[in-house]
Design a protein around this motif. Structure first.
Motif, mmCIF file in Angstrom:
data_model
loop_
_atom_site.group_PDB
_atom_site.id
_atom_site.type_symbol
_atom_site.label_atom_id
_atom_site.label_comp_id
_atom_site.label_asym_id
_atom_site.label_seq_id
_atom_site.Cartn_x
_atom_site.Cartn_y
_atom_site.Cartn_z
ATOM 1 N N ASN A 52 62.172 -62.251 -6.092
ATOM 2 C CA ASN A 52 63.117 -63.078 -6.166
ATOM 3 C C ASN A 52 62.771 -63.916 -4.741
ATOM 4 O O ASN A 52 62.863 -63.315 -3.679
ATOM 5 N N ILE A 53 62.526 -64.908 -4.930
ATOM 6 C CA ILE A 53 62.097 -65.939 -3.678
ATOM 7 C C ILE A 53 63.177 -66.898 -3.339
ATOM 8 O O ILE A 53 63.443 -66.956 -1.992
ATOM 9 N N GLN A 54 63.869 -67.743 -4.177
ATOM 10 C CA GLN A 54 64.749 -68.750 -3.725
ATOM 11 C C GLN A 54 65.767 -68.560 -4.880
ATOM 12 O O GLN A 54 65.655 -69.243 -5.889
ATOM 13 N N HIS A 55 66.693 -67.743 -4.833
ATOM 14 C CA HIS A 55 68.088 -67.808 -5.758
ATOM 15 C C HIS A 55 68.695 -69.149 -5.613
ATOM 16 O O HIS A 55 69.097 -69.631 -4.885
ATOM 17 N N VAL A 57 66.864 -70.728 -8.137
ATOM 18 C CA VAL A 57 65.750 -71.573 -8.497
ATOM 19 C C VAL A 57 64.364 -70.670 -8.854
ATOM 20 O O VAL A 57 63.917 -70.867 -9.965
ATOM 21 N N ILE A 84 58.303 -76.190 -8.985
ATOM 22 C CA ILE A 84 58.626 -75.200 -8.136
ATOM 23 C C ILE A 84 57.191 -75.189 -7.236
ATOM 24 O O ILE A 84 56.167 -75.183 -7.897
#
Length: 114
Positions: A52-55, A57, A84
């Motif tokens: 999970n890097i940027q919730h 997206v 992205i």
């Protein structure tokens, strides 16, 4: 194909002297498929984000296709057409069963298998 190598270094100064990066590159991590030292990709390769890097997206299991490769960023296009940028992340290998604690910076992705 473009080779994107991880950036590895020991956490403590003592280990830094005893274990140079060239040695650390040879160590397989528990999540070796995700964070191997030498990553070979090419434009058009389908990938899956595995962190999970940027919730909301960029989350675990996001599928995308590589559109550009840079030293510290993979540019990819999600299935919905959104572009992205996938950065390198740091994973620390450190537990009581291991003799060496070190950090590995690599891209959090896996190749899509059918």
């Amino acid at each position: 194909n473009t080779a994107l190598r991880s950036i590895d270094h020991a956490i403590s100064n003592d280990e830094e002297r005893n274990y140079p990066p060239e040695f650390l590159y040879t160590i397989e991590m528990e999540c070796a498929l995700v964070l191997q030292h030498n990553l070979k990709l090419k434009i058009g390769t389908p990938i899956v984000i595995v962190r999970n890097i940027q919730h909301p997206v960029m989350v675990n299991a996001t599928r995308a296709v590589v559109s550009a490769l840079q030293r510290n960023v993979i540019e990819a296009t999600k299935l919905d057409g959104t572009t992205i940028l996938i950065p390198r992340i740091t994973i620390i290998r450190s537990d009581s069963n291991k003799t060496i604690s070190f950090e590995r910076m690599q891209f959090p992705r896996s190749l899509v298998t059918r």
